[in-house]
Design an enzyme around this catalytic site. Structure first.
Site, PDB file in Angstrom:
ATOM      1  N   TYR A 144       0.822  -1.146   0.341  1.00 43.85           N
ATOM      2  CA  TYR A 144      -0.056  -0.202   0.003  1.00 43.85           C
ATOM      3  C   TYR A 144       0.712   1.373  -0.053  1.00 43.85           C
ATOM      4  O   TYR A 144       0.625   2.186  -0.748  1.00 43.85           O
ATOM      5  CB  TYR A 144      -0.848  -0.062   1.107  1.00 43.85           C
ATOM      6  N   LYS A 170       0.983   3.923  -2.812  1.00 48.22           N
ATOM      7  CA  LYS A 170       0.478   5.289  -2.533  1.00 48.22           C
ATOM      8  C   LYS A 170       1.795   6.450  -2.756  1.00 48.22           C
ATOM      9  O   LYS A 170       1.370   7.608  -2.985  1.00 48.22           O
ATOM     10  CB  LYS A 170       0.097   5.637  -1.003  1.00 48.22           C
TER      11      LYS A 170
HETATM   12  N1  LIG Z   1      -9.389   6.459   5.566  1.00 49.78           N
HETATM   13  C1  LIG Z   1      -8.222   6.777   5.674  1.00 49.78           C
HETATM   14  O1  LIG Z   1      -7.684   7.479   6.733  1.00 49.78           O
HETATM   15  C2  LIG Z   1      -7.295   6.899   4.246  1.00 49.78           C
HETATM   16  C3  LIG Z   1      -6.001   7.346   4.820  1.00 49.78           C
HETATM   17  C4  LIG Z   1      -5.105   7.532   3.634  1.00 49.78           C
HETATM   18  C5  LIG Z   1      -5.418   7.316   2.342  1.00 49.78           C
HETATM   19  N2  LIG Z   1      -6.864   6.657   2.167  1.00 49.78           N
HETATM   20  C6  LIG Z   1      -7.244   6.559   0.847  1.00 49.78           C
HETATM   21  O2  LIG Z   1      -8.545   7.147   0.501  1.00 49.78           O
HETATM   22  C7  LIG Z   1      -9.297   6.276  -0.266  1.00 49.78           C
HETATM   23  C8  LIG Z   1     -10.727   6.160   0.226  1.00 49.78           C
HETATM   24  O3  LIG Z   1     -10.615   5.197   1.164  1.00 49.78           O
HETATM   25  P1  LIG Z   1     -11.704   5.028   2.236  1.00 49.78           P
HETATM   26  O4  LIG Z   1     -11.071   5.022   3.490  1.00 49.78           O
HETATM   27  O5  LIG Z   1     -12.908   5.929   1.969  1.00 49.78           O
HETATM   28  O6  LIG Z   1     -11.894   3.547   1.997  1.00 49.78           O
HETATM   29  P2  LIG Z   1     -13.227   2.747   1.679  1.00 49.78           P
HETATM   30  O7  LIG Z   1     -12.868   1.262   1.680  1.00 49.78           O
HETATM   31  O8  LIG Z   1     -14.300   3.161   2.577  1.00 49.78           O
HETATM   32  O9  LIG Z   1     -13.442   2.969   0.214  1.00 49.78           O
HETATM   33  C9  LIG Z   1     -12.811   2.639  -0.767  1.00 49.78           C
HETATM   34  C10 LIG Z   1     -13.954   2.463  -2.053  1.00 49.78           C
HETATM   35  O10 LIG Z   1     -13.282   2.112  -3.197  1.00 49.78           O
HETATM   36  C11 LIG Z   1     -13.509   0.995  -3.825  1.00 49.78           C
HETATM   37  N3  LIG Z   1     -13.204   0.360  -4.561  1.00 49.78           N
HETATM   38  C12 LIG Z   1     -12.193  -0.670  -4.310  1.00 49.78           C
HETATM   39  N4  LIG Z   1     -11.627  -1.273  -5.638  1.00 49.78           N
HETATM   40  C13 LIG Z   1     -12.124  -0.572  -6.489  1.00 49.78           C
HETATM   41  C14 LIG Z   1     -12.116  -0.852  -7.777  1.00 49.78           C
HETATM   42  N5  LIG Z   1     -11.090  -1.676  -8.418  1.00 49.78           N
HETATM   43  N6  LIG Z   1     -12.823   0.005  -8.701  1.00 49.78           N
HETATM   44  C15 LIG Z   1     -13.600   0.933  -8.219  1.00 49.78           C
HETATM   45  N7  LIG Z   1     -13.772   1.332  -6.618  1.00 49.78           N
HETATM   46  C16 LIG Z   1     -13.264   0.423  -6.084  1.00 49.78           C
HETATM   47  C17 LIG Z   1     -14.587   0.446  -2.667  1.00 49.78           C
HETATM   48  O11 LIG Z   1     -15.613  -0.399  -3.143  1.00 49.78           O
HETATM   49  C18 LIG Z   1     -15.003   1.211  -1.657  1.00 49.78           C
HETATM   50  O12 LIG Z   1     -16.384   2.006  -1.999  1.00 49.78           O
HETATM   51  C19 LIG Z   1      -8.082   5.176  -0.744  1.00 49.78           C
HETATM   52  O13 LIG Z   1      -7.543   5.217  -1.880  1.00 49.78           O
HETATM   53  C20 LIG Z   1      -7.482   4.982   0.482  1.00 49.78           C
HETATM   54  O14 LIG Z   1      -6.386   4.181   0.357  1.00 49.78           O
HETATM   55  C21 LIG Z   1      -7.774   6.563   3.049  1.00 49.78           C
END
Ligand SMILES: NC(=O)c1ccc[n+]([C@@H]2O[C@H](COP(=O)([O-])OP(=O)(O)OC[C@H]3O[C@@H](n4cnc5c(N)ncnc54)[C@H](O)[C@@H]3O)[C@@H](O)[C@H]2O)c1
Length: 293
Positions: free
Chosen positions: A156, A160
């Protein structure tokens, strides 16, 4: 009443069927953008419906970011329904956490595929159009795990940080076409992070408090090449800097001299953010030419 900063703009958000993507879609719509809500399943339609109930305009696209033809179809759907694409938010993501020693290579590849190639596919689907219309705003979703490392997240973190590299070059290539590319590093309690963050984070590190940062990155006056960190109403920036370093003339004993001066090489006073990768050879050449031979 919310100022409609994004009136007449059309935005695509990948992975917007839940978590941060959902709040991004709602926030974009609240600021006047018409939104394409992408995700793997019917959750995309549920969020599009939610946006419409809140007074916005949205359609759903069901498809995977890992398939470039589905991303092309998503862009085509946005054009046929809304006539243009101004904003792309590469948000879709997954985790497959394990220490590197135990991580199967398939999990490494899968995470790279979703985050890196997923963002490439969606960006490729809109890039030429944004260039030719002289307007585009693209956000890559990075993470502190990539910027600073995180135990058990080598796949990951690598993915990223790759997005930071993609952003760095696309922001340069997009500049003359008014296509601005930035990174957002969120922290929020979502399905992805549930159980990873402490319980007291639930009411504080909400996705709703991250999405306003997205608006700043896709606004008409958005910066470009910014890495914006956002969580719980706090906002910070990360910079990929270069220290002033040292120059050593003694070519015969370079390694030995360097080993003794590593603290000076790392010293952060006067460090700067290079305007592009070419700043490294430029600075090194200048220092070498300036030093007495
Ligand atoms: N939540 C955090 O604290 C955090 C921190 C750093 C980065 N992020 C990043 O933020 C973004 C959103 O994460 P989140 O926390 O809302 O997670 P989440 O799991 O709630 O949402 C991720 C979404 O992406 C969708 N997804 C996964 N694979 C997919 C694909 N192949 N095609 C289309 N959609 C797909 C999932 O179905 C899900 O709805 C991600 O890129 C994650 O890595 C989140």
């Amino acid at each position: 009443m919310t100022m409609k900063r994004l009136k007449d703009r059309v935005a695509i958000v990948t992975g917007a069927g839940g978590g941060l993507g959902r709040t991004h879609a709602l926030e974009l719509a609240r600021h006047g953008a018409r939104v394409v809500v992408n995700d793997l399943d019917d959750s995309a339609q549920a969020v599009a419906d939610e946006v419409c109930r809140a007074g916005g305009e949205a359609i759903a696209h069901i498809g995977s970011v890992t398939r470039h033809e589905e991303m092309d179809a998503m862009a085509a759907q946005a054009i046929s329904r809304f006539g243009r694409i101004d904003i792309l938010v590469n948000n879709a993501g997954i985790l497959r956490d394990r220490t590197f020693a135990k991580m199967p290579l398939e999990d490494f590849r899968l995470v790279l595929d979703v985050h890196v190639m997923g963002s490439v596919h969606a960006t490729k689907a809109v890039w030429a159009r944004m260039q030719s219309q002289n307007y585009g705003r693209i956000v890559m979703t990075t993470s502190s795990s990539g910027l600073y490392g995180s135990f058990g997240q080598s796949n990951y973190g690598a993915a990223k940080m790759a997005l930071v590299g993609l952003m760095q070059t696309l922001s340069l290539e997009g500049a003359k076409y008014n296509v601005r590319v930035n990174c957002l590093a969120p922290s929020a309690v979502t399905a992805m992070t549930a159980g990873l963050l402490p319980p007291e984070a639930t009411d504080v590190l909400t996705a709703e408090r991250v999405s306003p940062a997205l608006i700043a990155l896709v606004d008409q006056d958005a910066p470009t090449r910014m890495i914006l960190l956002a969580g719980g109403g706090s906002f910070e920036c990360a910079h990929v800097t270069m220290t002033r370093g040292i120059h050593i003339d003694d070519t015969a004993n370079l390694a030995e001299a360097l080993c003794g001066r590593m603290a000076e090489v790392q010293a952060q006073d006067d460090q700067f953010t290079p305007a592009s990768g070419w700043d490294q050879p430029r600075h090194e050449l200048a220092k070498a030419l300036a030093s007495p031979r």
